[in-house]
Scaffold this motif. Sequence first.
Motif, PDB file in Angstrom:
ATOM      1  N   LEU A 120      32.162  -9.627 130.594  1.00 15.29           N
ATOM      2  CA  LEU A 120      32.077 -11.175 130.320  1.00 15.29           C
ATOM      3  C   LEU A 120      30.476 -11.587 130.437  1.00 15.29           C
ATOM      4  O   LEU A 120      29.559 -11.095 131.306  1.00 15.29           O
ATOM      5  CB  LEU A 120      32.801 -11.823 131.355  1.00 15.29           C
ATOM      6  N   ILE A 121      30.131 -12.213 129.308  1.00 15.71           N
ATOM      7  CA  ILE A 121      28.745 -12.650 129.107  1.00 15.71           C
ATOM      8  C   ILE A 121      28.770 -14.252 129.415  1.00 15.71           C
ATOM      9  O   ILE A 121      29.451 -14.863 128.635  1.00 15.71           O
ATOM     10  CB  ILE A 121      28.192 -12.132 127.590  1.00 15.71           C
ATOM     11  N   LEU A 122      27.693 -14.619 130.287  1.00 17.72           N
ATOM     12  CA  LEU A 122      27.693 -15.767 130.391  1.00 17.72           C
ATOM     13  C   LEU A 122      25.860 -16.276 130.264  1.00 17.72           C
ATOM     14  O   LEU A 122      25.161 -15.540 130.567  1.00 17.72           O
ATOM     15  CB  LEU A 122      27.686 -16.314 131.683  1.00 17.72           C
ATOM     16  N   SER A 123      25.649 -17.361 129.117  1.00 19.47           N
ATOM     17  CA  SER A 123      24.176 -17.769 129.004  1.00 19.47           C
ATOM     18  C   SER A 123      24.259 -19.197 128.630  1.00 19.47           C
ATOM     19  O   SER A 123      25.136 -19.543 127.656  1.00 19.47           O
ATOM     20  CB  SER A 123      23.712 -16.954 127.839  1.00 19.47           C
ATOM     21  N   GLY A 124      23.482 -19.790 128.976  1.00 20.57           N
ATOM     22  CA  GLY A 124      23.458 -21.364 128.892  1.00 20.57           C
ATOM     23  C   GLY A 124      22.195 -21.988 129.211  1.00 20.57           C
ATOM     24  O   GLY A 124      21.521 -21.604 130.029  1.00 20.57           O
ATOM     25  N   LEU A 125      21.814 -23.280 128.605  1.00 19.42           N
ATOM     26  CA  LEU A 125      20.796 -23.926 128.571  1.00 19.42           C
ATOM     27  C   LEU A 125      21.115 -24.501 130.168  1.00 19.42           C
ATOM     28  O   LEU A 125      22.171 -25.406 130.351  1.00 19.42           O
ATOM     29  CB  LEU A 125      20.990 -25.264 127.708  1.00 19.42           C
ATOM     30  N   PRO A 126      20.166 -24.597 131.052  1.00 16.53           N
ATOM     31  CA  PRO A 126      20.293 -25.207 132.387  1.00 16.53           C
ATOM     32  C   PRO A 126      20.291 -26.643 132.332  1.00 16.53           C
ATOM     33  O   PRO A 126      19.653 -27.278 131.365  1.00 16.53           O
ATOM     34  CB  PRO A 126      19.448 -24.661 133.248  1.00 16.53           C
ATOM     35  N   ILE A 127      21.032 -27.314 133.125  1.00 16.46           N
ATOM     36  CA  ILE A 127      21.217 -28.642 133.309  1.00 16.46           C
ATOM     37  C   ILE A 127      20.106 -29.199 134.323  1.00 16.46           C
ATOM     38  O   ILE A 127      20.652 -28.861 135.608  1.00 16.46           O
ATOM     39  CB  ILE A 127      22.603 -29.416 133.438  1.00 16.46           C
ATOM     40  N   ASP A 128      19.004 -29.545 134.029  1.00 13.62           N
ATOM     41  CA  ASP A 128      18.066 -29.936 135.119  1.00 13.62           C
ATOM     42  C   ASP A 128      18.108 -31.322 135.737  1.00 13.62           C
ATOM     43  O   ASP A 128      17.388 -32.256 135.456  1.00 13.62           O
ATOM     44  CB  ASP A 128      16.616 -29.826 134.418  1.00 13.62           C
ATOM     45  N   GLU A 129      19.140 -31.342 136.431  1.00  9.70           N
ATOM     46  CA  GLU A 129      19.509 -32.634 137.115  1.00  9.70           C
ATOM     47  C   GLU A 129      19.846 -32.179 138.499  1.00  9.70           C
ATOM     48  O   GLU A 129      20.418 -31.111 139.055  1.00  9.70           O
ATOM     49  CB  GLU A 129      20.531 -33.572 136.572  1.00  9.70           C
ATOM     50  N   PRO A 130      19.829 -33.231 139.645  1.00 10.08           N
ATOM     51  CA  PRO A 130      20.181 -32.858 141.035  1.00 10.08           C
ATOM     52  C   PRO A 130      21.675 -32.523 141.004  1.00 10.08           C
ATOM     53  O   PRO A 130      22.684 -33.007 140.168  1.00 10.08           O
ATOM     54  CB  PRO A 130      19.937 -34.182 141.785  1.00 10.08           C
ATOM     55  N   ILE A 131      22.017 -31.658 142.112  1.00  8.30           N
ATOM     56  CA  ILE A 131      23.566 -31.489 142.324  1.00  8.30           C
ATOM     57  C   ILE A 131      23.900 -31.815 143.329  1.00  8.30           C
ATOM     58  O   ILE A 131      23.145 -31.373 144.841  1.00  8.30           O
ATOM     59  CB  ILE A 131      23.556 -30.044 141.926  1.00  8.30           C
ATOM     60  N   ALA A 132      24.930 -32.683 143.672  1.00  8.20           N
ATOM     61  CA  ALA A 132      25.607 -32.736 145.005  1.00  8.20           C
ATOM     62  C   ALA A 132      26.962 -32.396 144.881  1.00  8.20           C
ATOM     63  O   ALA A 132      27.593 -33.119 144.097  1.00  8.20           O
ATOM     64  CB  ALA A 132      25.509 -34.488 145.318  1.00  8.20           C
ATOM     65  N   ALA A 133      27.125 -31.486 145.625  1.00  3.13           N
ATOM     66  CA  ALA A 133      28.718 -30.960 145.682  1.00  3.13           C
ATOM     67  C   ALA A 133      29.243 -30.845 147.052  1.00  3.13           C
ATOM     68  O   ALA A 133      28.555 -30.654 148.184  1.00  3.13           O
ATOM     69  CB  ALA A 133      28.587 -29.602 145.027  1.00  3.13           C
ATOM     70  N   HIS A 134      30.678 -31.200 147.100  1.00  2.00           N
ATOM     71  CA  HIS A 134      31.256 -31.165 148.362  1.00  2.00           C
ATOM     72  C   HIS A 134      32.813 -30.833 147.831  1.00  2.00           C
ATOM     73  O   HIS A 134      33.438 -31.645 147.123  1.00  2.00           O
ATOM     74  CB  HIS A 134      31.362 -32.513 149.099  1.00  2.00           C
ATOM     75  N   GLY A 135      33.218 -29.591 148.393  1.00  2.00           N
ATOM     76  CA  GLY A 135      34.606 -29.275 147.740  1.00  2.00           C
ATOM     77  C   GLY A 135      35.008 -29.290 146.351  1.00  2.00           C
ATOM     78  O   GLY A 135      34.293 -28.613 145.561  1.00  2.00           O
ATOM     79  N   PRO A 136      35.916 -30.167 145.881  1.00  2.00           N
ATOM     80  CA  PRO A 136      36.188 -30.094 144.533  1.00  2.00           C
ATOM     81  C   PRO A 136      35.591 -30.989 143.613  1.00  2.00           C
ATOM     82  O   PRO A 136      35.660 -31.262 142.517  1.00  2.00           O
ATOM     83  CB  PRO A 136      37.688 -30.452 144.605  1.00  2.00           C
ATOM     84  N   PHE A 137      34.440 -31.585 144.177  1.00  2.71           N
ATOM     85  CA  PHE A 137      33.711 -32.811 143.506  1.00  2.71           C
ATOM     86  C   PHE A 137      32.292 -31.999 143.276  1.00  2.71           C
ATOM     87  O   PHE A 137      31.640 -31.550 144.245  1.00  2.71           O
ATOM     88  CB  PHE A 137      33.643 -34.108 144.127  1.00  2.71           C
ATOM     89  N   VAL A 138      31.726 -32.327 142.139  1.00  2.00           N
ATOM     90  CA  VAL A 138      30.061 -32.070 141.804  1.00  2.00           C
ATOM     91  C   VAL A 138      29.687 -33.124 141.057  1.00  2.00           C
ATOM     92  O   VAL A 138      29.933 -33.390 139.963  1.00  2.00           O
ATOM     93  CB  VAL A 138      29.943 -30.799 141.026  1.00  2.00           C
ATOM     94  N   MET A 139      28.811 -33.806 141.713  1.00  2.00           N
ATOM     95  CA  MET A 139      28.216 -35.019 141.161  1.00  2.00           C
ATOM     96  C   MET A 139      26.581 -34.675 141.248  1.00  2.00           C
ATOM     97  O   MET A 139      26.144 -33.705 141.383  1.00  2.00           O
ATOM     98  CB  MET A 139      28.813 -36.270 142.151  1.00  2.00           C
ATOM     99  N   ASN A 140      25.873 -36.121 141.272  1.00  2.00           N
ATOM    100  CA  ASN A 140      24.497 -36.092 141.301  1.00  2.00           C
ATOM    101  C   ASN A 140      23.713 -36.534 142.621  1.00  2.00           C
ATOM    102  O   ASN A 140      22.773 -36.207 143.087  1.00  2.00           O
ATOM    103  CB  ASN A 140      23.758 -36.829 140.079  1.00  2.00           C
ATOM    104  N   THR A 141      24.628 -37.295 143.358  1.00  2.00           N
ATOM    105  CA  THR A 141      24.092 -38.001 144.529  1.00  2.00           C
ATOM    106  C   THR A 141      25.212 -38.035 145.718  1.00  2.00           C
ATOM    107  O   THR A 141      26.446 -37.819 145.093  1.00  2.00           O
ATOM    108  CB  THR A 141      23.838 -39.330 144.329  1.00  2.00           C
ATOM    109  N   ARG A 142      24.802 -38.005 146.883  1.00  2.00           N
ATOM    110  CA  ARG A 142      25.876 -38.014 147.909  1.00  2.00           C
ATOM    111  C   ARG A 142      26.694 -39.336 147.955  1.00  2.00           C
ATOM    112  O   ARG A 142      27.922 -39.289 148.104  1.00  2.00           O
ATOM    113  CB  ARG A 142      25.182 -37.934 149.315  1.00  2.00           C
ATOM    114  N   GLN A 143      26.105 -40.302 147.255  1.00  2.00           N
ATOM    115  CA  GLN A 143      26.893 -41.654 147.322  1.00  2.00           C
ATOM    116  C   GLN A 143      28.152 -41.507 146.022  1.00  2.00           C
ATOM    117  O   GLN A 143      29.183 -41.920 146.213  1.00  2.00           O
ATOM    118  CB  GLN A 143      25.919 -42.768 146.730  1.00  2.00           C
TER     119      GLN A 143
END
Length: 292
Positions: A250-273
Amino acid sequence: MKHRTIEVVVPPPEPHFVGDGFRVHNFIPSAYRLDMERMSPFIMLDYGSKHYFPPSDTPRGVGVHPHRGFETVTIAYKGKVAHHDSAGNSGVIGEGDVQWMTAASGVLHKEYHEKEFSKSGGDFQMVQLWVNLPAKDKMSKPKYQEIPHSKMGVFELPEHKGSIEVIAGHYGDVKGPASTFTPLNLLNAKLKQGSQTVFAYPQNYNTGLLVIEGAITLNHTEQVPDNHFALLNNDGESFHIEANKDSIVLILSGLPIDEPIAAHGPFVMNTRQEIAQAFQDFHLGKFGHLDS
């Protein structure tokens, strides 16, 4: 064209169960330099290496759970997965098929062994990826792409040495059927013993590979056995694979998303808010309804 060098070859982490139906090795995020940023836009990789499940009248799996802010991509190699979500999508992912679910603003989801597979038992092998979404798309409408094996782009290697199945992105002039929010490539290289293949992607694309079956030599030097993940440096474009035995990679290659990552459990957003808002919306029933 400059070759990429190898940053690290990661052995399979100790497996754990997600629900009672998915025995997985969690490669991303993990302790081996593979945090959510390093392989962005691929922010999670759970690999269910081949595992025998005995027959069961009650299908094993994962009950109703929410997602927001990213996409889930499930690739079935052995066995069958049934799924439902609160957007009204449901189906069975058979061997070789892919389910690409865009959770985006939020869905409830459940997945489990398909009923007949569960009754008969058998080998089960799968990959689930989480693909991040850019901030501008995180609250877009959920959608779903069913990608059967028959619809994938296929590049046949010369002299019947194997094939490259393209799920998303491209290999040569063959394109995959998946629609993506950011540029990425996701492929299964099915290589006969002795087959040699070169892949090339832009230097700034985060790139790695997982040996699903068999064993390969990477860049003429590094042996990568099955169930191992190889992370490549962003110091070139191309890399070379030789199959030491019949292999699936399995090959994976992608353009990175250069933004903040805020993750908790099943949610991945950009801020804690935004994470707090996701929990609030979930508890208020804004993700829809799905029977358990």
